[in-house]
Design a protein around this motif. Structure first.
Motif, PDB file in Angstrom:
ATOM      1  N   PHE A   7     -36.452  -3.426  28.168  1.00 13.16           N
ATOM      2  CA  PHE A   7     -37.174  -2.065  29.096  1.00 13.16           C
ATOM      3  C   PHE A   7     -36.087  -2.020  30.032  1.00 13.16           C
ATOM      4  O   PHE A   7     -35.064  -0.350  30.160  1.00 13.16           O
ATOM      5  CB  PHE A   7     -38.421  -1.810  29.046  1.00 13.16           C
ATOM      6  CG  PHE A   7     -38.073  -0.383  30.025  1.00 13.16           C
ATOM      7  CD1 PHE A   7     -39.028   0.615  28.725  1.00 13.16           C
ATOM      8  CD2 PHE A   7     -38.719  -0.458  31.298  1.00 13.16           C
ATOM      9  CE1 PHE A   7     -38.539   1.972  29.273  1.00 13.16           C
ATOM     10  CE2 PHE A   7     -38.757   1.109  31.221  1.00 13.16           C
ATOM     11  CZ  PHE A   7     -39.647   2.523  30.346  1.00 13.16           C
ATOM     12  N   ASN A   8     -36.511  -2.555  31.164  1.00  6.84           N
ATOM     13  CA  ASN A   8     -35.582  -2.409  31.926  1.00  6.84           C
ATOM     14  C   ASN A   8     -33.975  -1.960  32.357  1.00  6.84           C
ATOM     15  O   ASN A   8     -33.050  -1.297  33.049  1.00  6.84           O
ATOM     16  CB  ASN A   8     -35.808  -3.508  33.358  1.00  6.84           C
ATOM     17  CG  ASN A   8     -37.205  -3.409  33.846  1.00  6.84           C
ATOM     18  OD1 ASN A   8     -38.150  -1.842  33.793  1.00  6.84           O
ATOM     19  ND2 ASN A   8     -37.929  -4.010  34.210  1.00  6.84           N
ATOM     20  N   TYR A  11     -33.415   1.042  30.785  1.00  2.00           N
ATOM     21  CA  TYR A  11     -33.732   2.026  31.106  1.00  2.00           C
ATOM     22  C   TYR A  11     -32.043   2.367  32.571  1.00  2.00           C
ATOM     23  O   TYR A  11     -32.113   3.231  32.575  1.00  2.00           O
ATOM     24  CB  TYR A  11     -35.137   2.438  32.291  1.00  2.00           C
ATOM     25  CG  TYR A  11     -34.747   3.406  32.675  1.00  2.00           C
ATOM     26  CD1 TYR A  11     -35.456   4.566  32.274  1.00  2.00           C
ATOM     27  CD2 TYR A  11     -35.420   3.119  33.856  1.00  2.00           C
ATOM     28  CE1 TYR A  11     -35.741   5.636  33.070  1.00  2.00           C
ATOM     29  CE2 TYR A  11     -36.031   4.395  35.176  1.00  2.00           C
ATOM     30  CZ  TYR A  11     -36.105   5.375  33.817  1.00  2.00           C
ATOM     31  OH  TYR A  11     -36.976   6.655  35.056  1.00  2.00           O
ATOM     32  N   TYR A  43     -32.286   4.412  24.423  1.00  4.75           N
ATOM     33  CA  TYR A  43     -33.304   5.090  24.304  1.00  4.75           C
ATOM     34  C   TYR A  43     -34.317   4.167  23.387  1.00  4.75           C
ATOM     35  O   TYR A  43     -35.535   4.497  23.588  1.00  4.75           O
ATOM     36  CB  TYR A  43     -32.324   6.734  23.952  1.00  4.75           C
ATOM     37  CG  TYR A  43     -33.950   7.264  23.410  1.00  4.75           C
ATOM     38  CD1 TYR A  43     -34.705   7.715  24.500  1.00  4.75           C
ATOM     39  CD2 TYR A  43     -34.365   7.620  22.337  1.00  4.75           C
ATOM     40  CE1 TYR A  43     -35.949   8.441  24.364  1.00  4.75           C
ATOM     41  CE2 TYR A  43     -35.047   8.672  21.716  1.00  4.75           C
ATOM     42  CZ  TYR A  43     -36.076   8.753  23.274  1.00  4.75           C
ATOM     43  OH  TYR A  43     -37.867   9.370  22.150  1.00  4.75           O
ATOM     44  N   CYS A  46     -35.722   1.778  24.578  1.00  5.55           N
ATOM     45  CA  CYS A  46     -36.923   1.638  25.679  1.00  5.55           C
ATOM     46  C   CYS A  46     -38.702   2.547  24.555  1.00  5.55           C
ATOM     47  O   CYS A  46     -39.828   1.930  24.771  1.00  5.55           O
ATOM     48  CB  CYS A  46     -36.775   3.110  26.001  1.00  5.55           C
ATOM     49  SG  CYS A  46     -35.184   2.552  28.257  1.00  5.55           S
ATOM     50  N   LYS A  47     -38.142   3.374  24.248  1.00  4.60           N
ATOM     51  CA  LYS A  47     -38.793   3.922  22.374  1.00  4.60           C
ATOM     52  C   LYS A  47     -39.926   2.703  21.903  1.00  4.60           C
ATOM     53  O   LYS A  47     -40.872   2.712  21.685  1.00  4.60           O
ATOM     54  CB  LYS A  47     -38.175   4.818  21.154  1.00  4.60           C
ATOM     55  CG  LYS A  47     -39.174   5.866  21.114  1.00  4.60           C
ATOM     56  CD  LYS A  47     -37.929   6.285  19.655  1.00  4.60           C
ATOM     57  CE  LYS A  47     -39.247   7.087  18.842  1.00  4.60           C
ATOM     58  NZ  LYS A  47     -37.821   7.758  17.586  1.00  4.60           N
ATOM     59  N   ARG A  49     -40.103  -0.489  23.133  1.00  6.31           N
ATOM     60  CA  ARG A  49     -41.180  -1.248  24.024  1.00  6.31           C
ATOM     61  C   ARG A  49     -42.689  -0.144  24.282  1.00  6.31           C
ATOM     62  O   ARG A  49     -42.976  -1.080  24.436  1.00  6.31           O
ATOM     63  CB  ARG A  49     -40.250  -1.581  25.133  1.00  6.31           C
ATOM     64  CG  ARG A  49     -38.939  -2.097  25.410  1.00  6.31           C
ATOM     65  CD  ARG A  49     -39.262  -3.971  24.262  1.00  6.31           C
ATOM     66  NE  ARG A  49     -40.205  -4.268  25.169  1.00  6.31           N
ATOM     67  CZ  ARG A  49     -41.601  -5.129  24.480  1.00  6.31           C
ATOM     68  NH1 ARG A  49     -41.440  -5.508  23.466  1.00  6.31           N
ATOM     69  NH2 ARG A  49     -41.997  -5.840  25.299  1.00  6.31           N
ATOM     70  N   ILE A  50     -41.762   1.097  24.460  1.00  6.89           N
ATOM     71  CA  ILE A  50     -43.132   1.808  24.922  1.00  6.89           C
ATOM     72  C   ILE A  50     -44.248   1.572  24.028  1.00  6.89           C
ATOM     73  O   ILE A  50     -45.408   1.727  23.528  1.00  6.89           O
ATOM     74  CB  ILE A  50     -42.638   2.889  25.586  1.00  6.89           C
ATOM     75  CG1 ILE A  50     -41.975   3.343  26.842  1.00  6.89           C
ATOM     76  CG2 ILE A  50     -43.943   4.051  25.000  1.00  6.89           C
ATOM     77  CD1 ILE A  50     -41.392   3.851  26.990  1.00  6.89           C
TER      78      ILE A  50
END
Length: 71
Positions: A7-8, A11, A43, A46-47, A49-50
């Motif tokens: 994620f990091n 991001y 993106y 990130c999506k 991982r969230i």
């Protein structure tokens, strides 16, 4: 899915690409394709991982309170 690790990192890519686009006075269409492709991959990471964190949290909360109504 991607060669972006976590994620990091994803991001940071999104932040850097947004800043690149903000700084451009004259829009260079030729440079947009790689930026958009890289940003789309970041993106997605990130999506995902969230979503994984959300699912883990829901599972944890279900275990903590098994009698609570589920949505």
């Amino acid at each position: 899915m991607s060669d972006i690790n976590g994620f990091n990192a994803a991001y940071k890519i999104l932040q850097a690409n947004a800043e690149k686009l903000r700084r451009q006075d004259d829009l260079d269409i030729d440079s947009l394709v790689p930026i958009v492709e890289e940003s789309a991959k970041a993106y997605q990471v990130c999506k995902e991982r969230i979503a994984a964190v959300r699912a883990a949290l829901q599972e944890h909360l279900k275990e903590e309170n098994p009698d609570a109504p589920q949505k």
